[in-house]
Scaffold this active site. Sequence first.
Site, PDB file in Angstrom:
ATOM      1  N   CYS A   1       0.850  -1.184   0.000  1.00 12.01           N
ATOM      2  CA  CYS A   1       0.000   0.000   0.000  1.00 12.01           C
ATOM      3  C   CYS A   1       0.889   1.239   0.000  1.00 12.01           C
ATOM      4  O   CYS A   1       1.783   1.363   0.845  1.00 12.01           O
ATOM      5  CB  CYS A   1      -0.901  -0.019   1.229  1.00 12.01           C
ATOM      6  SG  CYS A   1      -1.909   1.469   1.403  1.00 12.01           S
TER       7      CYS A   1
ATOM      8  N   CYS B   1       0.315   3.200   3.615  1.00 12.45           N
ATOM      9  CA  CYS B   1       0.787   2.713   4.918  1.00 12.45           C
ATOM     10  C   CYS B   1       1.894   1.674   4.839  1.00 12.45           C
ATOM     11  O   CYS B   1       2.468   1.310   5.854  1.00 12.45           O
ATOM     12  CB  CYS B   1      -0.379   2.167   5.732  1.00 12.45           C
ATOM     13  SG  CYS B   1      -1.030   0.602   5.098  1.00 12.45           S
TER      14      CYS B   1
ATOM     15  N   CYS C   1      -6.549  -5.872 -19.184  1.00 14.09           N
ATOM     16  CA  CYS C   1      -7.563  -4.865 -18.842  1.00 14.09           C
ATOM     17  C   CYS C   1      -6.999  -3.455 -18.697  1.00 14.09           C
ATOM     18  O   CYS C   1      -7.751  -2.493 -18.617  1.00 14.09           O
ATOM     19  CB  CYS C   1      -8.289  -5.264 -17.559  1.00 14.09           C
ATOM     20  SG  CYS C   1      -7.225  -5.335 -16.111  1.00 14.09           S
TER      21      CYS C   1
ATOM     22  N   CYS D   1      -7.243  -1.266   1.382  1.00 13.34           N
ATOM     23  CA  CYS D   1      -6.222  -1.764   2.294  1.00 13.34           C
ATOM     24  C   CYS D   1      -6.858  -1.936   3.671  1.00 13.34           C
ATOM     25  O   CYS D   1      -7.455  -0.993   4.201  1.00 13.34           O
ATOM     26  CB  CYS D   1      -5.057  -0.773   2.366  1.00 13.34           C
ATOM     27  SG  CYS D   1      -3.829  -1.188   3.620  1.00 13.34           S
TER      28      CYS D   1
ATOM     29  N   CYS E   1      -5.213   0.661   6.377  1.00 11.98           N
ATOM     30  CA  CYS E   1      -5.441   2.123   6.404  1.00 11.98           C
ATOM     31  C   CYS E   1      -6.675   2.576   5.627  1.00 11.98           C
ATOM     32  O   CYS E   1      -6.983   3.762   5.614  1.00 11.98           O
ATOM     33  CB  CYS E   1      -4.211   2.870   5.899  1.00 11.98           C
ATOM     34  SG  CYS E   1      -3.948   2.741   4.114  1.00 11.98           S
TER      35      CYS E   1
ATOM     36  N   HIS F   1      -8.246   3.155  -0.944  1.00 12.12           N
ATOM     37  CA  HIS F   1      -8.880   2.523  -2.104  1.00 12.12           C
ATOM     38  C   HIS F   1      -7.776   1.974  -2.996  1.00 12.12           C
ATOM     39  O   HIS F   1      -6.811   2.673  -3.320  1.00 12.12           O
ATOM     40  CB  HIS F   1      -9.712   3.557  -2.870  1.00 12.12           C
ATOM     41  CG  HIS F   1     -10.210   3.058  -4.190  1.00 12.12           C
ATOM     42  ND1 HIS F   1     -11.301   2.222  -4.304  1.00 12.12           N
ATOM     43  CD2 HIS F   1      -9.756   3.275  -5.446  1.00 12.12           C
ATOM     44  CE1 HIS F   1     -11.502   1.956  -5.584  1.00 12.12           C
ATOM     45  NE2 HIS F   1     -10.578   2.580  -6.293  1.00 12.12           N
TER      46      HIS F   1
ATOM     47  N   HIS G   1     -10.731  -2.778  -7.665  1.00 14.19           N
ATOM     48  CA  HIS G   1     -11.900  -3.649  -7.565  1.00 14.19           C
ATOM     49  C   HIS G   1     -11.475  -5.095  -7.792  1.00 14.19           C
ATOM     50  O   HIS G   1     -10.423  -5.353  -8.383  1.00 14.19           O
ATOM     51  CB  HIS G   1     -12.953  -3.238  -8.603  1.00 14.19           C
ATOM     52  CG  HIS G   1     -13.545  -1.901  -8.325  1.00 14.19           C
ATOM     53  ND1 HIS G   1     -12.965  -0.729  -8.768  1.00 14.19           N
ATOM     54  CD2 HIS G   1     -14.640  -1.540  -7.626  1.00 14.19           C
ATOM     55  CE1 HIS G   1     -13.693   0.294  -8.352  1.00 14.19           C
ATOM     56  NE2 HIS G   1     -14.712  -0.169  -7.659  1.00 14.19           N
TER      57      HIS G   1
ATOM     58  N   ASP H   1     -13.442 -13.166 -12.556  1.00  9.54           N
ATOM     59  CA  ASP H   1     -13.073 -13.669 -13.884  1.00  9.54           C
ATOM     60  C   ASP H   1     -11.568 -13.890 -14.024  1.00  9.54           C
ATOM     61  O   ASP H   1     -11.012 -13.795 -15.107  1.00  9.54           O
ATOM     62  CB  ASP H   1     -13.579 -12.718 -14.974  1.00  9.54           C
ATOM     63  CG  ASP H   1     -12.997 -11.310 -14.857  1.00  9.54           C
ATOM     64  OD1 ASP H   1     -12.187 -11.049 -13.932  1.00  9.54           O
ATOM     65  OD2 ASP H   1     -13.360 -10.458 -15.683  1.00  9.54           O
TER      66      ASP H   1
ATOM     67  N   ARG I   1      -9.840 -11.742 -10.037  1.00 14.21           N
ATOM     68  CA  ARG I   1      -8.961 -10.753 -10.679  1.00 14.21           C
ATOM     69  C   ARG I   1      -9.010  -9.490  -9.838  1.00 14.21           C
ATOM     70  O   ARG I   1      -9.963  -8.727  -9.900  1.00 14.21           O
ATOM     71  CB  ARG I   1      -9.407 -10.449 -12.108  1.00 14.21           C
ATOM     72  CG  ARG I   1      -8.610  -9.317 -12.758  1.00 14.21           C
ATOM     73  CD  ARG I   1      -8.967  -9.134 -14.232  1.00 14.21           C
ATOM     74  NE  ARG I   1     -10.385  -8.963 -14.477  1.00 14.21           N
ATOM     75  CZ  ARG I   1     -10.990  -7.781 -14.673  1.00 14.21           C
ATOM     76  NH1 ARG I   1     -10.308  -6.650 -14.630  1.00 14.21           N
ATOM     77  NH2 ARG I   1     -12.288  -7.737 -14.901  1.00 14.21           N
TER      78      ARG I   1
ATOM     79  N   CYS J   1      -8.079  -6.106  -9.679  1.00  4.26           N
ATOM     80  CA  CYS J   1      -7.728  -5.088 -10.668  1.00  4.26           C
ATOM     81  C   CYS J   1      -7.364  -3.813  -9.894  1.00  4.26           C
ATOM     82  O   CYS J   1      -8.237  -3.123  -9.379  1.00  4.26           O
ATOM     83  CB  CYS J   1      -8.930  -4.880 -11.578  1.00  4.26           C
ATOM     84  SG  CYS J   1      -8.657  -3.781 -12.952  1.00  4.26           S
TER      85      CYS J   1
END
Length: 136
Positions: free
Chosen positions: A53, A56, A71, A102, A105, A108, A111, A115, A123, A125
């Site tokens: 991350c 943190c 992707c 995470c 902390c 974001h 997602h 698949d 996955r 992503c």
Amino acid sequence: MTRPVEKTDAEWQDLLARKGAEPAAFQVTRRAATERPFTGRYEQHWADGSYHCVCCGARLFDSASKFDAGCGWPSFSQAAEPGAIEERVDRSHGMVRTETVCAHCGAHLGHVFPDGPGPTGLRYCMNSAALQFEDQ
């Protein structure tokens, strides 16, 4: 929700600046923004090591679980260890997806989708701007 690491927006911005994080890191990690596909520094990064991350430093993924999903974002089949990633329902942008953050902390990350390759079929992503790579 209380987390092991909590900071104000100003403290996160200062920390990310001191770390030399990508310019989009604050918007991605603290505001759930998404970097454009095929632009992140780790999308085609294949060195051995681990991904942490950017906020943190918690270890999130190992390079052994990274794969090319085509992707436009770094993709992983599993977290580095159970409990490293937290999942939430994301109903933004007229869709229902599973957001990943995470667990340490609340940053974001991206997602997760059902698949991916075996054995997990997942996955993860991720946004490169949310990650920091450490060589093995």
